[in-house]
Design a protein around this motif. Structure first.
Motif, PDB file in Angstrom:
ATOM      1  N   ALA A  75      16.329  19.777  29.795  1.00 24.49           N
ATOM      2  CA  ALA A  75      15.443  18.909  29.015  1.00 24.49           C
ATOM      3  C   ALA A  75      16.194  17.696  28.487  1.00 24.49           C
ATOM      4  CB  ALA A  75      14.829  19.687  27.847  1.00 24.49           C
ATOM      5  N   SER A 110      16.024  15.011  30.860  1.00 19.26           N
ATOM      6  CA  SER A 110      14.693  14.683  31.349  1.00 19.26           C
ATOM      7  C   SER A 110      14.455  13.181  31.338  1.00 19.26           C
ATOM      8  CB  SER A 110      13.659  15.371  30.460  1.00 19.26           C
ATOM      9  OG  SER A 110      12.409  14.758  30.620  1.00 19.26           O
ATOM     10  N   LEU A 145      11.270  14.161  25.137  1.00 20.18           N
ATOM     11  CA  LEU A 145      11.797  15.494  25.420  1.00 20.18           C
ATOM     12  C   LEU A 145      13.330  15.474  25.357  1.00 20.18           C
ATOM     13  CD1 LEU A 145      10.953  18.340  26.176  1.00 20.18           C
ATOM     14  CD2 LEU A 145      11.172  17.711  28.575  1.00 20.18           C
ATOM     15  N   SER A 176       5.239  15.235  32.483  1.00 18.29           N
ATOM     16  CA  SER A 176       5.861  14.426  31.444  1.00 18.29           C
ATOM     17  C   SER A 176       4.859  14.121  30.342  1.00 18.29           C
ATOM     18  CB  SER A 176       6.391  13.131  32.064  1.00 18.29           C
ATOM     19  OG  SER A 176       6.900  12.304  31.070  1.00 18.29           O
ATOM     20  N   ALA A 228       4.345  17.172  28.215  1.00 12.90           N
ATOM     21  CA  ALA A 228       5.471  17.374  27.302  1.00 12.90           C
ATOM     22  C   ALA A 228       5.358  16.437  26.112  1.00 12.90           C
ATOM     23  CB  ALA A 228       6.793  17.152  28.041  1.00 12.90           C
ATOM     24  N   THR A 229       5.071  15.172  26.392  1.00 11.96           N
ATOM     25  CA  THR A 229       4.956  14.198  25.306  1.00 11.96           C
ATOM     26  C   THR A 229       3.882  14.609  24.313  1.00 11.96           C
ATOM     27  OG1 THR A 229       5.604  12.466  26.842  1.00 11.96           O
ATOM     28  CG2 THR A 229       4.565  11.764  24.791  1.00 11.96           C
ATOM     29  N   ILE A 242       4.954  17.649  22.237  1.00 11.27           N
ATOM     30  CA  ILE A 242       5.966  17.357  21.214  1.00 11.27           C
ATOM     31  C   ILE A 242       5.339  16.589  20.057  1.00 11.27           C
ATOM     32  CG2 ILE A 242       8.089  16.092  20.740  1.00 11.27           C
ATOM     33  CD1 ILE A 242       8.962  16.739  23.587  1.00 11.27           C
TER      34      ILE A 242
END
Lengths: 266, 398, 361
Positions: B116, B119, B124, C32, C35-36, C39
């Motif tokens: 990560a 990444s 992240l 991606s 993930a963004t 988070i």
């Protein structure tokens, strides 16, 4: 999400309606590239025909390496179009791979895979990309290794070979993919003087067999004997292109003259 | 007069020996050995005197004496009536348990965080970097205390446990998990699991061979393999009529009975060891992957390999060579760090042996020597394996 | 084809700017983007309550636990005991001595890290040779200062003292061991290697146990060791092994030609080592030394198992004070933050040094 390999061609080239000549293997039109704010490639137009040998020269930082790295998409470009053998470079990953299969590349630093033997280096891509049988791939690889005159080193590792030998393996590795075009990015710059010749000999041989070659190099002797056309680049643009005789004996631009003066008289 | 002469010649000879390039190293080494020996003799002498004065017995007889204290978690049968020798075994096993669990968890978490960290997603990568920088810069002992005294101690009492579907319970006293109970008729199923794994491996190898030989077919067939792995045991299960019962933890009086219990001491220790070591492993992984030159990825991509293949065929094999030595080092650190268990009372080797046993018997020299010997054996055998590995890697490629 | 050059232009809008950046770095692909979003959602869930608890609703001052009536953090636990956390049980009217010790550290660190300051060699010499002695005198007393027994020392002061003394004292042993391990003499090489591998193979906690219970047995009965001194001896023996490996790394990086050069100049082994090899090697090993120092700094917290009150131990003791029950989170967060700030600062410093080293070569 996790992508170690920078795929630089994610930026879609601006759509341009240009007719691509069927006869040219590589067709570059209106190519522009920036590193951040820095304008590295400016309005490049370049067509290369099948079987043609082109040498690109120019001072360091003139964008010549960047140009050939754009062709197989190791660098992304922002404007213009690149068409290789009828396939247009877009942000599509399959598209990029199609082009990379047809375009072989030889690097300044050889970039052989140190954890694989010479033979494995040569068979890696045929097996995994061309989906050849291992035996078949090894047979082809041995043929090419014989042509670059190092079949006896096949089971050694790259670290055990000299620079010149490594570069010849790198050429053989590319040839194993049976590419349409070979790109050479300063293939002799990292070599000791006595090894340059053995690599150039392989390249000359390759040229004789009719391979389409695009070569960034400072070896002017090679350019004179082999090239159909010599291109001079400076500040990200093509300043002059001409057949070698004309280019070396009668350069038209002042910059070219200066450059040749520096390269030839040292 | 003659004595004086002989003495001066003796000094002369000595000085000649000292000036001689061949004999001087020998003289020096002899001197060092002498000093070390004297020191050892002095220490042994002092220790013997001291022990005698304090009336402490010596030798390893205490190992067969009755320990007389209980241990809250044991992997082998143990109670107060067992000997100190048995205590030692219990301690070693508990240390090995927490170390191996910690290594497994820390490896998974560490690789995830390390990947990560690299990444392409900025957020992240930032998050991973914050994780690494936070947890590797705070003492492990403090982290153990934090999980044990601040987090796990704040969990509810058994009667108000956090329940996950009536199967898993979490409270102040620990984590309670259902325990599968093997009954008759299960043996064929277990055997079929083993057979399935072997079959899957053979199938995979065959496909690969076929692919390499003919160039036809795909490389991995995850569905086929999964089918073999799940299907075979399921069929055997169905036809053999095996039954598997699960023992659920149940609240009896003030506490849960049955099932698998993870005591909070183990939980806190594992959490802290895992997170702390994962932060270091993540850095090892990052450094390993970054150590592969950019040109390698470019060359592989220029040959037309897909990004996934670039990683598995070119980047990871090279990165692993860089990663493995420091990774083993982190594993050893984790094993050694598991000794901090003693601070929260998890019964590891240091806690039950160098702690309780030492206090009860007073035989410090023997107890500490045995404790150190255990860790030393682990460390030295792992380093030995590592050296062999390094030599092999160095031999290939050069 | 002329000398008419194409002037540089600005890149097209589509390739620069915040939007393009976030497209490339936050939403480049579906995973991606997921993930963004995850988070950001996590931060949205986490941050407001933490700020509410730690800052807005917090109680900052108070003399005991009853002062903390709000839902927020009880920082009063920390502020009320700050004195103890820093000085341990050091008598109040002598705390200026500890302050001088702290001030000396700040001055030395500043002097050695800021580039422009002169006389680094002398300052470094002072830091490595005299500073531990001066600090000991300041804190312990004697020569006109009232003696403060070591069992009254504690808190951050003790943590720093243990780490610094452990470090400075282990450096010379480490260098000797490293030279020993690279020596041509087999006996010396074997002894050094055995020593290094043995200490590196065992956990510090067993070393501390050993120092605390076995050391008194090793010496004649009339010799009595202070508990602090015993811990320190254990730490130094342990740390020397790690230091040796760092120094050995530096020695290995020195080209063989340098060793041959001092031999050909007619210098003896020790002259060559002290004048030529070690100065070069030490420059290379500074980042490694700083890293082992960070590890040692964190490891000093283990002294609580043998009954010394370093920062962590004194916070831990404070948590059991009946007047302040139930503030474990606050206590650990404070101690954790202090340790973190020191270690993070040092690790950044060591990274900077490493970069300078790489650029210099």
């Amino acid at each position: 999400m996790i992508d170690y390999l920078d795929e630089p061609c994610l930026q879609k080239p601006l759509s341009q309606t240009l007719e691509q000549k069927a006869s040219s293997l590589i067709d570059i039109r209106g190519l522009n590239k920036w590193y951040g704010q820095f304008h590295v490639l400016r309005d490049i137009d370049l067509q290369i025909h099948k079987g043609e040998k082109v040498v690109i020269c120019g001072p360091s930082g003139s964008g010549k390496s960047t140009l050939i790295r754009c062709i197989n998409c190791l660098e992304e470009h922002q404007q213009g179009s690149i068409v290789v053998d009828g396939t247009r470079l877009t942000n599509d990953l399959d598209n990029i791979e199609t082009i990379r299969r047809e375009v072989g590349m030889v690097f300044q630093q050889f970039n052989l895979f140190p954890h694989l033997t010479i033979l494995e280096n040569c068979t890696l891509a045929p097996i995994w990309v061309r989906k050849q049988a291992k035996k078949e791939a090894e047979k082809v690889a041995m043929e090419y290794l014989e042509r670059v005159q190092i079949p006896d080193q096949a089971h050694k590792y790259p670290g055990q070979l000299s620079g010149g030998q490594q570069q010849r393996v790198a050429i053989a590795r590319s040839l194993c993919m049976n590419p349409e075009v070979m790109l050479f990015d300063e293939p002799t710059s990292a070599l000791d003087p006595e090894m340059i010749k053995e690599v150039l000999d392989v390249m000359i041989e390759l040229a004789r067999e009719g391979m389409t070659m695009l070569c960034v190099t400072h070896e002017m002797g090679f350019a004179r004997t082999v090239a159909d056309r010599v291109i001079f680049m400076d500040e990200g643009q093509i300043i002059e292109q001409a057949p070698p005789a004309e280019f070396f004996d009668n350069p038209r631009s002042e910059r070219t003259r200066q450059f040749l003066g520096q390269v030839l008289n040292h | 007069m003659s004595e004086r002469v002989s003495r001066t010649t003796f000094y002369k000879r000595l000085s000649r020996l000292w000036r001689n390039g061949d004999s001087r190293p020998l003289l020096m080494q002899a001197l060092v050995v002498l000093v070390v020996l004297l020191l050892v003799v002095w220490v042994i002498n002092n220790t013997m005197n001291n022990l005698e004065h304090r009336g402490i017995s010596t030798g390893f007889d205490f190992l067969s004496q009755e320990a007389g204290f209980g241990i809250i978690q044991t992997l082998v049968e143990y109670d107060e009536s067992h000997s100190y020798g048995r205590t030692f075994t219990v301690g070693v096993l508990n240390t090995l348990l927490v170390s191996s669990l910690g290594i497994a968890f820390a490896t998974v978490l560490g690789f995830l965080v390390g990947i990560a960290r690299l990444s392409a997603n900025w957020l992240l990568a930032r998050a991973a970097s914050v994780f690494i920088e936070t947890f590797r810069n705070i003492p492990l002992l403090l982290q153990i205390f934090f999980w044990y005294f601040a987090v796990l101690a704040a969990l509810p009492h058994p009667r108000r446990s956090l329940a996950f579907g009536d199967m898993i319970f979490l409270n102040l006293r620990g984590l309670y998990l259902p325990q599968p109970v093997i009954e008759q008729g299960l043996m064929p199923v277990l055997a079929s699991v083993v057979v399935a794994i072997v079959t899957a491996l053979v199938v995979r190898a065959t496909i690969r061979q076929h692919r390499l030989r003919t160039g036809q077919g795909t490389i991995a067939m995850p569905w086929l393999l999964l089918g073999v792995l799940v299907g075979m045991p399921a069929l055997v299960w169905h036809f053999s009529g095996a039954t598997l019962s699960v023992e659920l933890p149940q609240l009896r009086g003030f506490n849960f009975r049955g099932g698998i219990t993870i005591i909070p001491e183990l939980g806190a220790l594992l959490l802290a060891l895992t997170i702390y070591t994962a932060a270091f492993i993540a850095e090892v992984v990052r450094a390993g992957i970054e150590s592969v030159p950019k040109g390698q990825k470019e060359a592989a991509a220029a040959l037309g390999l897909k990004p996934g293949k670039v990683m598995t065929l070119v980047v990871i094999p090279q990165a692993m060579k860089v990663i493995i030595p420091p990774l083993t080092n982190q594993y050893l650190n984790l094993a050694k760090n598991s000794s901090l268990a003693t601070a929260i009372g998890y019964p590891d080797l240091v806690s039950v042996f160098a702690g309780t046993t030492l206090n009860q018997t007073g035989q410090a020299v023997e107890v500490i020597a045995m404790t150190m010997a255990v860790y030393l054996t682990i460390s030295l055998s792992v380093s030995l394996l590592m050296n062999i590995y390094n030599r092999r890697v160095a031999l290939i490629e050069r | 084809m002329s000398d008419q050059m194409i002037p540089a232009r600005k890149p097209p809008k589509q390739s620069v700017g915040l939007l393009v950046w976030s497209k490339n770095n936050l939403f480049a692909s579906l995973p991606s983007t997921v993930a963004t979003v995850l988070i950001v959602y996590g931060l949205y869930l986490l941050l407001p309550p933490v700020v509410q608890w730690g800052l807005l609703d917090a109680t900052w001052w108070g003399s005991d636990g009853t002062a903390c009536t709000t839902e927020g953090a009880c920082w009063a636990f920390v502020t009320a005991r700050l004195d103890q956390f820093i000085y341990g049980f050091y008598p109040q009217d002598h705390q200026w001595r500890a302050n001088v010790f702290f001030f000396q550290l700040v001055l030395l660190i500043g002097w050695l890290t800021i580039k422009a300051t002169p006389g680094k060699k002398w300052v470094l010499g002072y830091a490595l040779l005299l500073m531990p002695l001066v600090s000991w005198w300041l804190l312990y007393g004697g020569l006109g200062l009232k003696i403060v027994a070591t069992h009254q020392w504690g808190g951050l002061m003790l943590t720093l003292l243990l780490a610094l003394c452990g470090m400075v004292a282990s450096l010379p042993f480490g260098i000797l061991l490293a030279l020993g391990r690279r020596s041509n003499m087999p006996v010396i090489r074997a002894l050094s290697t055995a020593y290094i591998e043995m200490w590196r193979g065992v956990p510090l906690i067993t070393v501390l146990f050993m120092a605390s219970v076995m050391l008194p047995l090793f010496v004649p009965e009339q010799v009595v060791f202070d508990k602090l001194l015993r811990a320190l001896i254990g730490i130094v023996m342990f740390q020397a092994a790690y230091m040796a490996e760092v120094v050995r790394g530096g020695l290995q990086a020195i080209p063989k030609g340098q060793f041959e050069a001092f031999g050909s100049l007619g210098l003896s082994y020790w002259q060559g080592m002290v004048l030529i090899i070690l100065p070069q090697a030490m420059k290379l090993v500074i980042p490694g030394v700083v890293n082992t120092f960070i590890a040692l700094f964190k490891d000093t917290s283990l002294v609580l198992v043998i009954g010394l009150f370093d920062l962590l131990a004194i916070v831990q003791a404070g948590l059991n004070d009946p007047a302040w029950l139930g503030f474990a989170v606050e206590g650990y967060l404070f101690a954790g933050f202090v340790f973190w700030a020191f270690c993070y600062g040092m690790s950044k410093y060591s990274q900077r040094l490493e970069q300078q080293l790489h650029q210099g070569r």
